[in-house]
Enzyme design. Structure first.
Site, PDB file in Angstrom:
ATOM      1  N   HIS A 231       0.844  -4.849   2.366  1.00  0.00           N
ATOM      2  CA  HIS A 231      -0.591  -4.595   2.680  1.00  0.00           C
ATOM      3  C   HIS A 231      -1.545  -5.682   2.554  1.00  0.00           C
ATOM      4  CE1 HIS A 231      -4.260  -2.474   3.626  1.00  0.00           C
ATOM      5  NE2 HIS A 231      -4.844  -2.491   2.425  1.00  0.00           N
ATOM      6  N   HIS A 232      -1.382  -6.412   1.503  1.00  0.00           N
ATOM      7  CA  HIS A 232      -2.523  -7.599   1.229  1.00  0.00           C
ATOM      8  C   HIS A 232      -1.850  -8.775   0.144  1.00  0.00           C
ATOM      9  CE1 HIS A 232      -6.822  -8.479   0.720  1.00  0.00           C
ATOM     10  NE2 HIS A 232      -6.268  -9.513  -0.367  1.00  0.00           N
TER      11      HIS A 232
ATOM     12  N   GLU B 143      -6.774   5.260   1.034  1.00  0.00           N
ATOM     13  CA  GLU B 143      -6.720   5.606  -0.200  1.00  0.00           C
ATOM     14  C   GLU B 143      -7.889   6.780  -0.557  1.00  0.00           C
ATOM     15  OE1 GLU B 143      -7.624   3.021  -3.722  1.00  0.00           O
ATOM     16  OE2 GLU B 143      -5.638   2.734  -3.236  1.00  0.00           O
TER      17      GLU B 143
ATOM     18  N   ARG C 221      -7.048  10.334  -1.257  1.00  0.00           N
ATOM     19  CA  ARG C 221      -6.575  10.754  -2.373  1.00  0.00           C
ATOM     20  C   ARG C 221      -7.976  10.725  -3.335  1.00  0.00           C
ATOM     21  NH1 ARG C 221      -3.136   6.172  -4.192  1.00  0.00           N
ATOM     22  NH2 ARG C 221      -3.410   5.294  -2.019  1.00  0.00           N
TER      23      ARG C 221
ATOM     24  N   HIS D  78       0.858  -1.283   0.057  1.00  0.00           N
ATOM     25  CA  HIS D  78       0.073   0.036  -0.131  1.00  0.00           C
ATOM     26  C   HIS D  78       0.784   1.323   0.072  1.00  0.00           C
ATOM     27  CE1 HIS D  78      -2.920   2.888   0.859  1.00  0.00           C
ATOM     28  NE2 HIS D  78      -3.951   2.025   0.898  1.00  0.00           N
TER      29      HIS D  78
ATOM     30  N   ARG E 275      -4.867  -5.937  -6.011  1.00  0.00           N
ATOM     31  CA  ARG E 275      -5.990  -5.592  -5.591  1.00  0.00           C
ATOM     32  C   ARG E 275      -6.493  -4.286  -5.451  1.00  0.00           C
ATOM     33  NH1 ARG E 275      -8.213  -3.937  -0.895  1.00  0.00           N
ATOM     34  NH2 ARG E 275      -6.349  -3.774   0.354  1.00  0.00           N
TER      35      ARG E 275
ATOM     36  N   ARG F 180      -2.518   0.475  -6.708  1.00  0.00           N
ATOM     37  CA  ARG F 180      -1.546   0.637  -5.665  1.00  0.00           C
ATOM     38  C   ARG F 180       0.109   0.209  -5.859  1.00  0.00           C
ATOM     39  NH1 ARG F 180      -5.697  -1.873  -1.050  1.00  0.00           N
ATOM     40  NH2 ARG F 180      -7.058   0.207  -0.599  1.00  0.00           N
TER      41      ARG F 180
END
Length: 577
Positions: free
Chosen positions: A510-511, A381, A384, A368, A550, A405
């Site tokens: 992050h993921h 996010e 933004r 991220h 993602r 991302r």
């Protein structure tokens, strides 16, 4: 004096000073002869333990003796005790924004310490071998959703969570839940379609996503919004996240964080349905009967027992907090921080090797781009999406802030110092409630005008002014951003309303997009592509939905939609003769 009167006396007089030193007088109560008492509550990253000192029937001091919270969450501990002074009560606290779990854990620890002083006996919980219809492993968003749906369909469920609190990474979700063709969008006049949502998700995932899983997520997205609203959720504010063509990210009114809200709603439904939730219960393996899943083995505070089940749902989350596993699949992420809670360690993959379970996209690990470098706290996010820009140490923009991302993370790492400033004005701040939580944590650098904010950030004032002038001109012209390709509908407001704010950010893990291979019914497949009977999975433990990247807002959609599907499929499975 009976116990209720003792509690009333306690609640009537409790005071503290900062740094967790407290000195209060309480009505005379029988002293047990001890001088110190410890209480425990569950924080986001583990137990919070408080020690209080008592003399002459008075609390002389208190201190935190054990906790694993982030630096920003630590402040909630002091604030919660401060509320006890103002409210003269230990019974109700207002959670500190952005640190709800830490707040609740601190309050619970204080109550626990006092109850021990007052002679209250803790309930002793023990478990032994048992059975149920469906064992669900993991009480994050996917697991709680599955438990609620399966229970509503008449199944006997046991929900197991290795941490001391529910929520997992769902508690940290901020942006919202992506969904298309929803009643909420229609009410707000937002034009969107399932087909556009599908195309955006495939494009964001570099077209390697499992098409059937993406179609399933998209086609069920409007229904899951309705289902969550029926449980009491507020998803009536709709915003736009990077990679989405239209506004489809559903969240609470004012752009409040979605995760803590959904976790609260889901937990309330667990309680109202009387679901058997077992915290601090670490599953160590899946039982195997004739090559098929038959339940789980559980470790509860050092003691093991077994739960026989007709079906098992795996909802244990990803492995973003397991550095060794991350580096195994993506060596260039060695040394990166993480936004994940410490329980996201990928335990389930080892349990399922005995069933030859298939995995997919394990090397697809997302960073991220807007994370506080020192502690892994993520800035949503949506900041933004609501108009913020990114600037470097030269005071210049360096890319499309609404890029996916992976692209934005690379752009940040290409800058001097490998960090950047997320920059916005008062207009953006007022548009998104989540920003107030960042302000309370002391994350925002503020300047009353361009000169002051430039000085505070130690960047050239002339360059920053030129950057803002160019961006604002493009925004007001409605032509989009020619320099970096940010679309006109991704520039909702000019940055011309002082004061100005900035947050230093950098990428962090992050993921994990990869995981167990499932079909559209959330059934886990083996390496031959066959269904493993009685084994289901949902959420970040699975792979295929997100492909190589993602989109923001798709994680919450994924866990909710497939959590419910897993429950429905498991119920259908156990109902077969």
């Amino acid at each position: 004096m009976n116990f209720k009167k003792k509690i009333a006396a306690l609640s009537a007089a409790f005071a503290v000073v900062s740094a967790l030193a407290i000195a209060v007088s309480v009505k005379s109560i029988e002293n047990s002869g001890k001088s110190t008492y410890r209480g425990s509550g569950e924080g986001r990253n583990g137990p919070i333990e408080v020690e209080i000192k008592v003399a002459n029937n008075q609390i002389q001091s208190a201190r935190i003796v054990k906790e694993s919270e982030s630096d920003f969450a630590k402040a909630a501990e002091t604030q919660i005790i401060g509320q006890a002074i103002a409210n003269k009560s230990l019974e109700k606290f207002d959670a500190v924004s952005g640190a709800t779990i830490t707040s609740d854990g601190t309050a619970a620890a204080l109550r626990d310490a006092w109850s021990k002083y007052l002679g209250a006996k803790q309930e002793q919980v023990s478990y032994s071998d048992t059975e149920c219809d469906i064992a669900i492993v993991g009480a994050g968003g996917a697991g709680m959703t599955a438990a609620i749906e399966a229970t509503k369909r008449g199944a006997k469920v046991i929900l197991l969570e290795k941490m001391g609190v529910v929520g997992g990474n769902t508690s940290s979700a901020t942006g919202g839940l992506n969904a298309s063709e929803t009643a909420i969008q229609k009410q707000l006049g937002i034009q969107d379609s399932n087909e556009q949502y599908y195309q955006d998700t495939m494009k964001g995932g570099r077209e390697i996503n499992d098409k059937s899983l993406v179609r399933t997520m998209v086609n069920n997205s409007a229904a899951i919004v309705d289902w969550l609203i029926s449980l009491g959720a507020d998803l009536t504010d709709v915003g736009k996240m990077a990679g989405s063509s239209n506004k489809r990210t559903h969240r609470p009114q004012g752009g409040a964080p979605v995760g803590t809200h959904l976790v609260k709603v889901l937990k309330e439904n667990l309680d109202s349905l009387g679901i058997d939730l077992r915290l601090n219960s670490k599953v160590t393996n899946v039982l195997n009967q004739d090559g098929k899943p038959a339940g789980v083995k559980v470790d509860y505070k050092g003691k093991t027992y077994s739960i026989k089940a007709k079906a098992v749902i795996i909802a244990t989350g990803g492995f973003g907090a397991n550095p060794k596993m991350v580096v195994q699949y993506k060596p260039n992420l060695e040394g990166f921080g993480t936004t994940n809670h410490k329980g996201a360690t990928g335990d389930a993959f080892a349990w399922l090797e005995q069933f030859d379970a298939q995995t997919v996209d394990m090397e697809q690990i997302q960073t991220h781009p807007t994370v506080i470098p020192s502690n892994g706290f993520m800035i949503t996010e949506a900041v933004r999406g609501n108009g913020a820009i990114m600037i470097n140490r030269e005071g210049k923009r360096f890319g499309n802030e609404m890029a996916t991302r992976d692209v934005m993370s690379k752009n940040v790492l290409d800058q001097s110092g490998k960090t950047a400033w997320l920059f916005f004005d008062q207009g953006v701040r007022e548009s998104l409630k989540a920003i107030e939580g960042y302000a309370k944590k002391g994350l925002l650098t503020e300047g009353k005008d361009v000169k002051e904010i430039a000085a505070a950030l130690k960047i050239p004032e002339d360059a920053l002014k030129a950057t803002l002038d160019e961006y604002n001109a493009a925004q007001k012209a409605g032509s989009g951003d020619a320099a970096f390709g940010r679309k006109a509908n991704e520039m909702p407001r000019a940055l011309d309303k002082p004061p100005y704010y900035a947050v230093e950010v950098a990428p962090a893990i992050h993921h994990t997009m990869g995981g167990l291979k499932i079909d559209a019914s959330a059934r886990v497949l083996n390496k031959s592509g066959q269904v493993i009977p009685g084994l289901f999975a949902a959420g970040e433990v699975t792979g295929g939905v997100h492909g190589a990247n993602r989109l923001g807002g798709n994680a919450v959609a994924d866990i909710e939609i497939f959590g419910k599907i897993a429950a429905d499929s498991a119920c259908d499975f156990i109902a077969r003769p």
